[in-house]
Design a protein around this motif. Structure first.
Motif: not given
Length: 125
Positions: A18-19, A66-67, A82-86
Motif C-alpha cells: 500500500l502507499r 527494509g519494507r 510506501q509499504m511493502n511486504a505487509l
C-alpha cells in the motif's frame, strides 16, 4: 493552520503493498519534519518513519526497515509512505504529523504539533 491530510489506506492481504500519502500545505519555502505514526488497537502510538524535507534525511522504526520507504515529492508538499511486504502486525491506524522548522535531521523522538485525522490500514493473513 498546518493540517496534514492522509490518503491511500485500505485493506490488503499479507505480503501485499500500500502507499499512503500526506499533504501538508505550507509555504514552498517552509522546511519541516513529516512523520508517519501508527496505533494498533490496545497499543500505544508509535513512530514508523520520519523525513526531514530540507535534507531529505529519513529514519525508520526497526520493525519496518527494509519494507517501508518514506519519500517526498519535488514540491515537498506531499510525503509518501510506501509499504511493502505487509504483515498482520502492520494493521493499525496510520497518522501523518508535521513540525515546521529548519531541521537538518528529525529523529524518531521528534515531537509534532500538527496531526492528521488518521487512515486505516488492515492486513489480513
Amino acid at each position: 493552520q498546518v493540517q496534514p491530510v492522509e490518503s491511500g489506506g485500505g485493506s490488503v492481504q499479507a505480503g501485499g503493498s500500500l502507499r499512503l500519502s500526506c499533504v501538508v500545505s505550507t509555504s514552498p519555502n517552509d522546511n519541516k519534519c513529516v512523520g508517519w505514526f501508527r496505533q494498533a488497537p490496545g497499543k500505544e502510538r508509535e513512530p514508523v518513519a520520519i523525513i526531514n524535507t530540507r535534507g531529505n534525511r529519513k529514519v525508520y522504526a526497526d520493525s519496518v526497515k527494509g519494507r517501508f520507504t518514506i519519500s517526498q515529492d519535488n514540491s515537498k508538499a506531499t510525503t509518501f509512505l510506501q509499504m511493502n511486504a505487509l504483515v498482520a502486525d502492520d494493521t493499525a491506524m496510520y497518522y501523518c504529523a508535521a513540525r515546521l522548522g529548519d531541521f537538518w535531521y528529525c529523529p524518531l523522538t521528534t515531537t509534532f504539533p500538527f496531526w492528521g485525522q488518521g487512515i486505516q490500514v488492515a492486513v489480513s493473513s
